[in-house]
Design a protein around this motif. Sequence first.
Motif, PDB file in Angstrom:
ATOM      1  N   THR A   1       0.840  -1.204   0.000  1.00 28.01           N
ATOM      2  CA  THR A   1       0.000   0.000   0.000  1.00 28.01           C
ATOM      3  C   THR A   1       0.866   1.241   0.000  1.00 28.01           C
ATOM      4  O   THR A   1       1.857   1.288   0.743  1.00 28.01           O
ATOM      5  CB  THR A   1      -0.849   0.083   1.295  1.00 28.01           C
ATOM      6  OG1 THR A   1      -1.164  -1.231   1.740  1.00 28.01           O
ATOM      7  CG2 THR A   1      -2.124   0.865   1.068  1.00 28.01           C
ATOM      8  N   ASN A   2       0.486   2.238  -0.747  1.00 33.79           N
ATOM      9  CA  ASN A   2       1.171   3.522  -0.641  1.00 33.79           C
ATOM     10  C   ASN A   2       0.548   4.284   0.529  1.00 33.79           C
ATOM     11  O   ASN A   2      -0.555   4.828   0.429  1.00 33.79           O
ATOM     12  CB  ASN A   2       1.058   4.315  -1.941  1.00 33.79           C
ATOM     13  CG  ASN A   2       1.927   5.557  -1.900  1.00 33.79           C
ATOM     14  OD1 ASN A   2       2.003   6.219  -0.860  1.00 33.79           O
ATOM     15  ND2 ASN A   2       2.585   5.874  -2.994  1.00 33.79           N
ATOM     16  N   LEU A   3       1.267   4.285   1.640  1.00 38.31           N
ATOM     17  CA  LEU A   3       0.809   5.000   2.844  1.00 38.31           C
ATOM     18  C   LEU A   3       1.790   6.132   3.152  1.00 38.31           C
ATOM     19  O   LEU A   3       2.040   6.453   4.312  1.00 38.31           O
ATOM     20  CB  LEU A   3       0.743   4.030   4.038  1.00 38.31           C
ATOM     21  CG  LEU A   3      -0.286   2.906   3.955  1.00 38.31           C
ATOM     22  CD1 LEU A   3      -0.135   1.938   5.131  1.00 38.31           C
ATOM     23  CD2 LEU A   3      -1.711   3.449   3.922  1.00 38.31           C
ATOM     24  N   PHE A   4       2.381   6.695   2.077  1.00 38.24           N
ATOM     25  CA  PHE A   4       3.386   7.738   2.320  1.00 38.24           C
ATOM     26  C   PHE A   4       3.239   8.978   1.447  1.00 38.24           C
ATOM     27  O   PHE A   4       3.684  10.036   1.806  1.00 38.24           O
ATOM     28  CB  PHE A   4       4.806   7.161   2.170  1.00 38.24           C
ATOM     29  CG  PHE A   4       4.988   6.241   0.981  1.00 38.24           C
ATOM     30  CD1 PHE A   4       4.742   4.876   1.100  1.00 38.24           C
ATOM     31  CD2 PHE A   4       5.388   6.730  -0.246  1.00 38.24           C
ATOM     32  CE1 PHE A   4       4.905   4.015   0.017  1.00 38.24           C
ATOM     33  CE2 PHE A   4       5.557   5.883  -1.343  1.00 38.24           C
ATOM     34  CZ  PHE A   4       5.312   4.518  -1.209  1.00 38.24           C
ATOM     35  N   LYS A   5       2.580   8.856   0.283  1.00 36.53           N
ATOM     36  CA  LYS A   5       2.579  10.000  -0.651  1.00 36.53           C
ATOM     37  C   LYS A   5       1.548  11.061  -0.290  1.00 36.53           C
ATOM     38  O   LYS A   5       1.839  12.260  -0.261  1.00 36.53           O
ATOM     39  CB  LYS A   5       2.325   9.472  -2.070  1.00 36.53           C
ATOM     40  CG  LYS A   5       2.485  10.557  -3.116  1.00 36.53           C
ATOM     41  CD  LYS A   5       2.941   9.992  -4.437  1.00 36.53           C
ATOM     42  CE  LYS A   5       3.322  11.129  -5.380  1.00 36.53           C
ATOM     43  NZ  LYS A   5       2.452  11.262  -6.509  1.00 36.53           N
ATOM     44  N   ASP A   6       0.360  10.642  -0.001  1.00 38.14           N
ATOM     45  CA  ASP A   6      -0.750  11.552   0.303  1.00 38.14           C
ATOM     46  C   ASP A   6      -0.407  12.381   1.552  1.00 38.14           C
ATOM     47  O   ASP A   6      -0.002  11.824   2.583  1.00 38.14           O
ATOM     48  CB  ASP A   6      -1.995  10.677   0.553  1.00 38.14           C
ATOM     49  CG  ASP A   6      -3.262  11.497   0.729  1.00 38.14           C
ATOM     50  OD1 ASP A   6      -3.193  12.655   1.199  1.00 38.14           O
ATOM     51  OD2 ASP A   6      -4.335  10.962   0.411  1.00 38.14           O
ATOM     52  N   PRO A   7      -0.576  13.723   1.477  1.00 39.69           N
ATOM     53  CA  PRO A   7      -0.268  14.571   2.647  1.00 39.69           C
ATOM     54  C   PRO A   7      -1.020  14.154   3.915  1.00 39.69           C
ATOM     55  O   PRO A   7      -0.590  14.488   5.020  1.00 39.69           O
ATOM     56  CB  PRO A   7      -0.726  15.967   2.210  1.00 39.69           C
ATOM     57  CG  PRO A   7      -0.824  15.921   0.727  1.00 39.69           C
ATOM     58  CD  PRO A   7      -1.030  14.485   0.316  1.00 39.69           C
ATOM     59  N   ILE A   8      -2.102  13.392   3.736  1.00 42.58           N
ATOM     60  CA  ILE A   8      -2.849  12.953   4.924  1.00 42.58           C
ATOM     61  C   ILE A   8      -1.965  12.109   5.857  1.00 42.58           C
ATOM     62  O   ILE A   8      -2.178  12.063   7.067  1.00 42.58           O
ATOM     63  CB  ILE A   8      -4.135  12.184   4.505  1.00 42.58           C
ATOM     64  CG1 ILE A   8      -5.131  12.140   5.649  1.00 42.58           C
ATOM     65  CG2 ILE A   8      -3.822  10.793   4.013  1.00 42.58           C
ATOM     66  CD1 ILE A   8      -6.518  11.642   5.248  1.00 42.58           C
ATOM     67  N   PHE A   9      -0.931  11.469   5.242  1.00 38.13           N
ATOM     68  CA  PHE A   9      -0.043  10.596   6.028  1.00 38.13           C
ATOM     69  C   PHE A   9       1.216  11.323   6.498  1.00 38.13           C
ATOM     70  O   PHE A   9       2.217  10.688   6.833  1.00 38.13           O
ATOM     71  CB  PHE A   9       0.356   9.363   5.205  1.00 38.13           C
ATOM     72  CG  PHE A   9      -0.813   8.522   4.769  1.00 38.13           C
ATOM     73  CD1 PHE A   9      -1.738   8.058   5.687  1.00 38.13           C
ATOM     74  CD2 PHE A   9      -0.991   8.203   3.422  1.00 38.13           C
ATOM     75  CE1 PHE A   9      -2.821   7.286   5.284  1.00 38.13           C
ATOM     76  CE2 PHE A   9      -2.079   7.433   3.014  1.00 38.13           C
ATOM     77  CZ  PHE A   9      -2.994   6.970   3.939  1.00 38.13           C
ATOM     78  N   ARG A  10       1.171  12.654   6.516  1.00 36.15           N
ATOM     79  CA  ARG A  10       2.400  13.393   6.825  1.00 36.15           C
ATOM     80  C   ARG A  10       2.942  13.094   8.220  1.00 36.15           C
ATOM     81  O   ARG A  10       4.131  13.237   8.475  1.00 36.15           O
ATOM     82  CB  ARG A  10       2.175  14.899   6.678  1.00 36.15           C
ATOM     83  CG  ARG A  10       1.214  15.453   7.725  1.00 36.15           C
ATOM     84  CD  ARG A  10       1.136  16.958   7.639  1.00 36.15           C
ATOM     85  NE  ARG A  10       0.388  17.383   6.458  1.00 36.15           N
ATOM     86  CZ  ARG A  10       0.182  18.654   6.138  1.00 36.15           C
ATOM     87  NH1 ARG A  10       0.688  19.615   6.877  1.00 36.15           N
ATOM     88  NH2 ARG A  10      -0.539  18.966   5.092  1.00 36.15           N
ATOM     89  N   ASP A  11       2.059  12.686   9.149  1.00 35.51           N
ATOM     90  CA  ASP A  11       2.554  12.347  10.495  1.00 35.51           C
ATOM     91  C   ASP A  11       2.199  10.908  10.854  1.00 35.51           C
ATOM     92  O   ASP A  11       1.863  10.601  11.991  1.00 35.51           O
ATOM     93  CB  ASP A  11       1.987  13.335  11.522  1.00 35.51           C
ATOM     94  CG  ASP A  11       2.707  13.236  12.875  1.00 35.51           C
ATOM     95  OD1 ASP A  11       3.890  12.835  12.901  1.00 35.51           O
ATOM     96  OD2 ASP A  11       2.076  13.553  13.905  1.00 35.51           O
ATOM     97  N   GLY A  12       2.299  10.049   9.854  1.00 36.15           N
ATOM     98  CA  GLY A  12       2.046   8.632  10.109  1.00 36.15           C
ATOM     99  C   GLY A  12       0.731   8.162   9.499  1.00 36.15           C
ATOM    100  O   GLY A  12      -0.161   8.971   9.208  1.00 36.15           O
ATOM    101  N   ALA A  13       0.631   6.852   9.330  1.00 38.58           N
ATOM    102  CA  ALA A  13      -0.578   6.230   8.791  1.00 38.58           C
ATOM    103  C   ALA A  13      -1.202   5.397   9.910  1.00 38.58           C
ATOM    104  O   ALA A  13      -2.052   5.885  10.654  1.00 38.58           O
ATOM    105  CB  ALA A  13      -0.225   5.400   7.568  1.00 38.58           C
ATOM    106  N   PHE A  14      -0.727   4.175  10.087  1.00 39.67           N
ATOM    107  CA  PHE A  14      -1.227   3.331  11.192  1.00 39.67           C
ATOM    108  C   PHE A  14      -0.884   3.932  12.555  1.00 39.67           C
ATOM    109  O   PHE A  14      -1.502   3.581  13.552  1.00 39.67           O
ATOM    110  CB  PHE A  14      -0.615   1.927  11.129  1.00 39.67           C
ATOM    111  CG  PHE A  14      -0.922   1.169   9.873  1.00 39.67           C
ATOM    112  CD1 PHE A  14      -2.202   1.164   9.328  1.00 39.67           C
ATOM    113  CD2 PHE A  14       0.073   0.436   9.234  1.00 39.67           C
ATOM    114  CE1 PHE A  14      -2.482   0.446   8.170  1.00 39.67           C
ATOM    115  CE2 PHE A  14      -0.199  -0.289   8.087  1.00 39.67           C
ATOM    116  CZ  PHE A  14      -1.478  -0.279   7.543  1.00 39.67           C
ATOM    117  N   THR A  15       0.128   4.785  12.592  1.00 40.01           N
ATOM    118  CA  THR A  15       0.553   5.343  13.887  1.00 40.01           C
ATOM    119  C   THR A  15       0.277   6.837  14.003  1.00 40.01           C
ATOM    120  O   THR A  15       0.853   7.505  14.871  1.00 40.01           O
ATOM    121  CB  THR A  15       2.052   5.092  14.151  1.00 40.01           C
ATOM    122  OG1 THR A  15       2.810   5.860  13.195  1.00 40.01           O
ATOM    123  CG2 THR A  15       2.421   3.629  14.035  1.00 40.01           C
ATOM    124  N   SER A  16      -0.588   7.363  13.127  1.00 43.86           N
ATOM    125  CA  SER A  16      -0.945   8.780  13.257  1.00 43.86           C
ATOM    126  C   SER A  16      -1.651   9.017  14.594  1.00 43.86           C
ATOM    127  O   SER A  16      -2.390   8.149  15.085  1.00 43.86           O
ATOM    128  CB  SER A  16      -1.886   9.170  12.116  1.00 43.86           C
ATOM    129  OG  SER A  16      -2.456  10.439  12.379  1.00 43.86           O
TER     130      SER A  16
END
Length: 390
Positions: free
Chosen positions: A92-107
């Motif tokens: 999964t790309n969990l890094f490009k979208d600015p929504i993930f700027r401070d983590g995805a599973f660990t936001s």
Amino acid sequence: MTQYQPKPEHKFTFGLWTVGNPGSDPFGSAVRETISAPYIVEKLAELGAWGVNFHDNDLIPADATPEQERQIKKDFRAALDATGLVVPMATTNLFKDPIFRDGAFTSADARVRAYAIQKTMKAMDLGAEFGAETYVFWGGREGTEVDAGSRTLDAMAWFREALNFLAEYNISQGYNYKFALEPKPNEPRGDIFLPTVGAALGFIATLDHPEMVGVNPEFAHDTMAGLSFPHAIAQAIDAGKLFHVDLNDQKMGRFDQDLRFGSENYKSAFYTVKLLEDSGYQGPRHFDAHALRTEDYDGVWEFARGCMRTYLILKDKVEQYNADEEIQAALAEYFVKDEALSGLTARFSPENAQKLKDTSFDLDGIRSKGRGLEKIDQLTAEVLLGVRGK
Ligand code: GLT
Ligand code: MN
Ligand code: MN
């Protein structure tokens, strides 16, 4: 030389994002035009690769309409069918979208965490549709630059929660994926959580389905931090957790260079191939690397061919090393055997403990003898430098 011609049986794979990398970096824009997934499939098959891997958005752009998505899948499927290339791994790309700027599973934002799980479920559906068996989790954004938010402890719990949720999803859908966590010390975050193979292995033991989860070590990631990649994969093999491997190369202490496999650290590349081959590792040999930014597409295909050829050359060198009588004789001296003592230390029993306590050792004899590693290392270097006959 046809001798080092890659073939599907060698299980070489590339990500769509590797040979398709257009060469942009934080200081400069793309230097190569974007190429399509079916074209990549065609070229990789021509070069002798076995498979191709993707992130959800490498194949289906985030803004694709349902109609575009259908067409993309159809064209990709046609290219796979025409060439026989397989899709062994997806992610999964969990890094490009600015929504993930401070983590995805660990936001620290519960909405982002939930969205990351939703996006991963959909990406798992996509990978399964193309037959992927391994699912990689590279947590590039799971980390910090500053620990001001104090979420480091929560982050572990949230990461665990996400993987537990997705493991159950895997079971409920009957996908049968093996999950592979990919550690990296830093970049793009200042400090990424679970930075090493050992950290990932420790974390896996705390999950609800540890048997489903292993690691995907990457050569560049350990090397960046000045660690030994062969040691990292040896630990993963020992733990029965080497579910996938990302091969490339790297200079120590640099940004993640993702260089052509075997282009920089010949000895570590050799020991990497030796560990994979001698241990009977059956998984894909995935090249998570990209051509230098200096290159056009001719250079990209040279790069891809080079990764595979170097692997095969090193595999040949491993066979030569294993069959070399002088090296084997030196190794036989290095591995000092003592059946009686090994029998005592193999398993604890009160009798064995007592016998061991009563054993006297020729300590001075052992102390005074060198280990012979200069000779073994020089012989290894000579195999690699091509001056020892077969
Ligand atoms: C990204 C990263 C790699 C990971 C890929 C899988 S994405 O290119 O640098 O190490 O393996 O998410
Ligand atoms: Mn990398
Ligand atoms: Mn990688």
